[in-house]
Structures are given as C-alpha cells and as structure tokens.
Design an enzyme around this catalytic site. Sequence first.
Site, PDB file in Angstrom:
ATOM      1  N   ARG A   1      -2.089  -3.361  14.240  1.00 33.24           N
ATOM      2  CA  ARG A   1      -1.254  -2.618  13.297  1.00 33.24           C
ATOM      3  C   ARG A   1      -0.463  -1.506  13.964  1.00 33.24           C
ATOM      4  O   ARG A   1       0.288  -0.799  13.299  1.00 33.24           O
ATOM      5  CB  ARG A   1      -2.147  -1.973  12.252  1.00 33.24           C
ATOM      6  CG  ARG A   1      -2.188  -2.705  10.957  1.00 33.24           C
ATOM      7  CD  ARG A   1      -3.361  -2.156  10.192  1.00 33.24           C
ATOM      8  NE  ARG A   1      -3.055  -1.992   8.829  1.00 33.24           N
ATOM      9  CZ  ARG A   1      -3.699  -2.656   7.869  1.00 33.24           C
ATOM     10  NH1 ARG A   1      -4.637  -3.520   8.159  1.00 33.24           N
ATOM     11  NH2 ARG A   1      -3.405  -2.448   6.628  1.00 33.24           N
TER      12      ARG A   1
ATOM     13  N   ARG B   1       0.622   3.667   1.802  1.00 35.14           N
ATOM     14  CA  ARG B   1       0.286   2.584   2.746  1.00 35.14           C
ATOM     15  C   ARG B   1       1.535   1.794   3.121  1.00 35.14           C
ATOM     16  O   ARG B   1       1.698   1.365   4.274  1.00 35.14           O
ATOM     17  CB  ARG B   1      -0.773   1.663   2.136  1.00 35.14           C
ATOM     18  CG  ARG B   1      -2.161   2.297   2.146  1.00 35.14           C
ATOM     19  CD  ARG B   1      -3.126   1.639   1.175  1.00 35.14           C
ATOM     20  NE  ARG B   1      -3.233   0.221   1.337  1.00 35.14           N
ATOM     21  CZ  ARG B   1      -3.556  -0.611   0.340  1.00 35.14           C
ATOM     22  NH1 ARG B   1      -3.799  -0.166  -0.864  1.00 35.14           N
ATOM     23  NH2 ARG B   1      -3.628  -1.901   0.573  1.00 35.14           N
TER      24      ARG B   1
ATOM     25  N   ARG C   1      -5.099  -5.786  -8.244  1.00 40.31           N
ATOM     26  CA  ARG C   1      -6.114  -6.486  -7.437  1.00 40.31           C
ATOM     27  C   ARG C   1      -7.539  -6.064  -7.843  1.00 40.31           C
ATOM     28  O   ARG C   1      -7.817  -4.920  -8.139  1.00 40.31           O
ATOM     29  CB  ARG C   1      -5.915  -6.163  -5.960  1.00 40.31           C
ATOM     30  CG  ARG C   1      -7.094  -6.648  -5.105  1.00 40.31           C
ATOM     31  CD  ARG C   1      -6.848  -6.577  -3.646  1.00 40.31           C
ATOM     32  NE  ARG C   1      -6.192  -5.373  -3.213  1.00 40.31           N
ATOM     33  CZ  ARG C   1      -5.568  -5.261  -2.055  1.00 40.31           C
ATOM     34  NH1 ARG C   1      -5.519  -6.279  -1.235  1.00 40.31           N
ATOM     35  NH2 ARG C   1      -4.979  -4.127  -1.718  1.00 40.31           N
TER      36      ARG C   1
ATOM     37  N   LYS D   1      -2.422 -11.283   2.672  1.00 42.24           N
ATOM     38  CA  LYS D   1      -3.058 -11.653   3.949  1.00 42.24           C
ATOM     39  C   LYS D   1      -4.497 -12.132   3.718  1.00 42.24           C
ATOM     40  O   LYS D   1      -4.891 -13.185   4.196  1.00 42.24           O
ATOM     41  CB  LYS D   1      -3.060 -10.463   4.931  1.00 42.24           C
ATOM     42  CG  LYS D   1      -1.677  -9.927   5.254  1.00 42.24           C
ATOM     43  CD  LYS D   1      -1.715  -8.819   6.290  1.00 42.24           C
ATOM     44  CE  LYS D   1      -2.421  -7.563   5.830  1.00 42.24           C
ATOM     45  NZ  LYS D   1      -1.761  -6.845   4.731  1.00 42.24           N
TER      46      LYS D   1
ATOM     47  N   ARG E   1     -10.253  -1.399  -5.510  1.00 47.12           N
ATOM     48  CA  ARG E   1     -10.350  -0.626  -4.277  1.00 47.12           C
ATOM     49  C   ARG E   1      -9.864   0.802  -4.495  1.00 47.12           C
ATOM     50  O   ARG E   1      -8.903   1.022  -5.233  1.00 47.12           O
ATOM     51  CB  ARG E   1      -9.525  -1.301  -3.174  1.00 47.12           C
ATOM     52  CG  ARG E   1     -10.336  -2.260  -2.356  1.00 47.12           C
ATOM     53  CD  ARG E   1      -9.514  -3.116  -1.456  1.00 47.12           C
ATOM     54  NE  ARG E   1      -8.510  -2.422  -0.658  1.00 47.12           N
ATOM     55  CZ  ARG E   1      -7.747  -3.005   0.247  1.00 47.12           C
ATOM     56  NH1 ARG E   1      -7.897  -4.306   0.481  1.00 47.12           N
ATOM     57  NH2 ARG E   1      -6.850  -2.338   0.930  1.00 47.12           N
TER      58      ARG E   1
HETATM   59  P1  AP5 Z   1      -4.439  -9.617  -0.751  1.00 47.67           P
HETATM   60  O1  AP5 Z   1      -4.634 -11.007  -0.275  1.00 47.67           O
HETATM   61  O2  AP5 Z   1      -5.649  -8.787  -1.011  1.00 47.67           O
HETATM   62  O3  AP5 Z   1      -3.401  -8.852   0.190  1.00 47.67           O
HETATM   63  P2  AP5 Z   1      -3.595  -8.235   1.637  1.00 47.67           P
HETATM   64  O4  AP5 Z   1      -2.311  -8.468   2.368  1.00 47.67           O
HETATM   65  O5  AP5 Z   1      -4.865  -8.700   2.277  1.00 47.67           O
HETATM   66  O6  AP5 Z   1      -3.664  -6.723   1.224  1.00 47.67           O
HETATM   67  P3  AP5 Z   1      -4.489  -5.490   1.717  1.00 47.67           P
HETATM   68  O7  AP5 Z   1      -4.084  -4.388   0.781  1.00 47.67           O
HETATM   69  O8  AP5 Z   1      -5.939  -5.786   1.851  1.00 47.67           O
HETATM   70  O9  AP5 Z   1      -3.871  -5.215   3.087  1.00 47.67           O
HETATM   71  P4  AP5 Z   1      -3.865  -3.916   3.777  1.00 47.67           P
HETATM   72  O10 AP5 Z   1      -3.263  -4.349   5.036  1.00 47.67           O
HETATM   73  O11 AP5 Z   1      -3.220  -2.764   3.127  1.00 47.67           O
HETATM   74  O12 AP5 Z   1      -5.406  -3.452   3.719  1.00 47.67           O
HETATM   75  P5  AP5 Z   1      -6.609  -3.650   4.690  1.00 47.67           P
HETATM   76  O13 AP5 Z   1      -7.781  -3.976   3.887  1.00 47.67           O
HETATM   77  O14 AP5 Z   1      -6.252  -4.519   5.846  1.00 47.67           O
HETATM   78  O15 AP5 Z   1      -3.533  -9.700  -2.081  1.00 47.67           O
HETATM   79  C1  AP5 Z   1      -3.219  -8.543  -2.815  1.00 47.67           C
HETATM   80  C2  AP5 Z   1      -3.220  -8.882  -4.323  1.00 47.67           C
HETATM   81  O16 AP5 Z   1      -2.114  -9.744  -4.611  1.00 47.67           O
HETATM   82  C3  AP5 Z   1      -4.467  -9.648  -4.780  1.00 47.67           C
HETATM   83  O17 AP5 Z   1      -4.823  -9.199  -6.053  1.00 47.67           O
HETATM   84  C4  AP5 Z   1      -4.045 -11.122  -4.791  1.00 47.67           C
HETATM   85  O18 AP5 Z   1      -4.748 -11.868  -5.757  1.00 47.67           O
HETATM   86  C5  AP5 Z   1      -2.553 -11.010  -5.134  1.00 47.67           C
HETATM   87  N1  AP5 Z   1      -1.728 -12.016  -4.453  1.00 47.67           N
HETATM   88  C6  AP5 Z   1      -1.896 -12.514  -3.186  1.00 47.67           C
HETATM   89  N2  AP5 Z   1      -0.917 -13.398  -2.896  1.00 47.67           N
HETATM   90  C7  AP5 Z   1      -0.105 -13.441  -4.004  1.00 47.67           C
HETATM   91  C8  AP5 Z   1       1.096 -14.186  -4.313  1.00 47.67           C
HETATM   92  N3  AP5 Z   1       1.645 -15.023  -3.415  1.00 47.67           N
HETATM   93  N4  AP5 Z   1       1.646 -13.988  -5.524  1.00 47.67           N
HETATM   94  C9  AP5 Z   1       1.071 -13.112  -6.437  1.00 47.67           C
HETATM   95  N5  AP5 Z   1      -0.050 -12.399  -6.186  1.00 47.67           N
HETATM   96  C10 AP5 Z   1      -0.635 -12.560  -4.989  1.00 47.67           C
HETATM   97  O19 AP5 Z   1      -6.731  -2.167   5.270  1.00 47.67           O
HETATM   98  C11 AP5 Z   1      -7.193  -1.110   4.464  1.00 47.67           C
HETATM   99  C12 AP5 Z   1      -7.219   0.177   5.283  1.00 47.67           C
HETATM  100  O20 AP5 Z   1      -8.095   0.028   6.423  1.00 47.67           O
HETATM  101  C13 AP5 Z   1      -5.890   0.633   5.889  1.00 47.67           C
HETATM  102  O21 AP5 Z   1      -5.092   1.347   4.965  1.00 47.67           O
HETATM  103  C14 AP5 Z   1      -6.388   1.507   7.047  1.00 47.67           C
HETATM  104  O22 AP5 Z   1      -6.832   2.759   6.588  1.00 47.67           O
HETATM  105  C15 AP5 Z   1      -7.589   0.732   7.564  1.00 47.67           C
HETATM  106  N6  AP5 Z   1      -7.224  -0.266   8.587  1.00 47.67           N
HETATM  107  C16 AP5 Z   1      -7.304  -1.626   8.460  1.00 47.67           C
HETATM  108  N7  AP5 Z   1      -6.891  -2.230   9.585  1.00 47.67           N
HETATM  109  C17 AP5 Z   1      -6.544  -1.250  10.448  1.00 47.67           C
HETATM  110  C18 AP5 Z   1      -6.020  -1.252  11.775  1.00 47.67           C
HETATM  111  N8  AP5 Z   1      -5.777  -2.384  12.436  1.00 47.67           N
HETATM  112  N9  AP5 Z   1      -5.759  -0.049  12.338  1.00 47.67           N
HETATM  113  C19 AP5 Z   1      -5.995   1.107  11.708  1.00 47.67           C
HETATM  114  N10 AP5 Z   1      -6.488   1.173  10.443  1.00 47.67           N
HETATM  115  C20 AP5 Z   1      -6.755   0.014   9.817  1.00 47.67           C
END
Ligand code: AP5
Length: 213
Positions: free
Chosen positions: A89, A167, A123, A14, A156
């Site tokens: 979410r 997660r 990552r 994402k 991270r």
């Molecule tokens: P990346 O692009 O970083 O993936 P992402 O989907 O953004 O992953 P996140 O882990 O950041 O999502 P998340 O939803 O768990 O965490 P968030 O920060 O929102 O890619 C991942 C890796 O893969 C990278 O190394 C990249 O290079 C590689 N990659 C990408 N595309 C690829 C491909 N096509 N092929 C191969 N490799 C690839 O949330 C973190 C925490 O915040 C949550 O756990 C929660 O505690 C809190 N939080 C966030 N939002 C909310 C909400 N709305 N409500 C409540 N709590 C929340």
Amino acid sequence: MMKLIIFGPPSAGKGTQAQRLSKKYGIPQVATGDLLREAVAKKTPLGVKIKSYLDTGKLGPDDLIVQLIRDRVSKPDCKNGYLLDGFPRTMDQARELDKMSQVDLVLNIVVDHEALVERAVGRRICPKCAAVYHVKFNPPKKQGVCDKDNAQLVQREDDKEETVRRRLKVYSEQTAPLVEHFKKKGNLVDIDGSKGIDGVFDQMVRAIDKLHK
Ligand code: AP5
C-alpha cells in the site's frame, strides 16, 4: 504456483473477490486488514500498537506490516502461492515485496470513489470467519447473521462515512501511485469494479486464466 495481488481503493471489493478466488484456485487469501483486525481483537502486542491506525483509517507503520506479511507468506499453506489483499500500500512496501517475491499478476479494481462510500457504509462482516456482506448488494440469507457459521454480523469501526472518506484520501495520496510501479513491471490488469460482484469475478477469472495459456 501463482502469486496474485488484488489492488484497489477501500471497499472496491478486494476482500469479496479474494475470498472467491481463493476458493476457486486453492491458494490462501493473505489480507493485511483481516490479520490486523484479528491482532486487535486478540490484543496481541501488534494489535495494541495498530488499533488507533485502523480506527482512524491511517496506514500502519511499514516495518510492522512488512514483517506481518513476511511471516504469513512463509507459512506452509502459501507454498503453492497466495493472493495478497491490501498489500502493498506504499512504495516502501512495494519495494520490500519485490525483494521478497515475484508476483504474477496485479488485478487493479477501478471504480468511482463515490460508489465506494455506499459500499463501505453498508458492509457487514462476520467476526468469526471474516465473510463479507452488504445490506443491499450482498445480503446474508438471514438478516444480520452469517450464512456460514450463524455468528452475528458486525459493522467495522472504520466504516463510518467520515472515516471512509479519510481512507479514500489516504488511498489517493499514498497507494494509488503504486499503479505506475506495477505498470512499469508489466503485470497489471485493470478490472471494471463498477460491475456487480459476479461481473467483477468473471473479469478476474479471465485475466488469471490467460496466465496459463
Ligand atoms: P469488500 O470486498 O469488503 O472491499 P475491500 O476492497 O476488501 O474493502 P476494505 O475496506 O476491506 O479495504 P481496505 O483496503 O480499506 O481495508 P483493509 O481491511 O485492507 O467490499 C466492500 C463492500 O462492498 C462489501 O459490503 C461488499 O459486499 C460490497 N461489494 C463488493 N463488491 C461489490 C460490487 N462489485 N458491487 C456492489 N457491492 C460490492 O484495511 C483496513 C485498515 O488496515 C487500513 O485502513 C489500515 O489502517 C490498515 N492496513 C491494511 N493494510 C495495510 C498496509 N498494507 N499498510 C498499512 N496499513 C494497512
């Protein structure tokens, strides 16, 4: 004016795609995870409250998250639209978003959960500009250093395998049901997330460009 959601499980790509789309279409990426990590790093009152949720991979309280998004999307840079990454979410967050605004398109990244563990564990992120890399799939030009600002890349706290699996479980239980909600609204498009980063980007661009045809 264009309002988009990038939806999908943890580490589906994402953030990677949101950063690229934001550049291409000139709308800001509004990433709850980045906003929360920034609050934690700065030790703001929100950051102090939310740290344990982030570290353990649990979702933060809906009221705090909704307020965070409400404040962020009311900033002047969002006047021509925005790209939501990591929000909504939960069903409650989705209902609040419906009250707040009308989203044009939900890009739903579909990818096998086992592949996501490898993506998360490999990552690396830039603590300064939030750029996202992967040791194997998207390495920086110089190992361990951000291409954009030379900052030392970090892993991270929630990218340990055990936390990644938690997660993914939280996603399946609390977030995946939102797909049905978006389907009913008729603005969801599935994106094959098993392709490489460029292949996923191309699918998203095609879906977005259809909006204007
Ligand atoms: P990346 O692009 O970083 O993936 P992402 O989907 O953004 O992953 P996140 O882990 O950041 O999502 P998340 O939803 O768990 O965490 P968030 O920060 O929102 O890619 C991942 C890796 O893969 C990278 O190394 C990249 O290079 C590689 N990659 C990408 N595309 C690829 C491909 N096509 N092929 C191969 N490799 C690839 O949330 C973190 C925490 O915040 C949550 O756990 C929660 O505690 C809190 N939080 C966030 N939002 C909310 C909400 N709305 N409500 C409540 N709590 C929340």
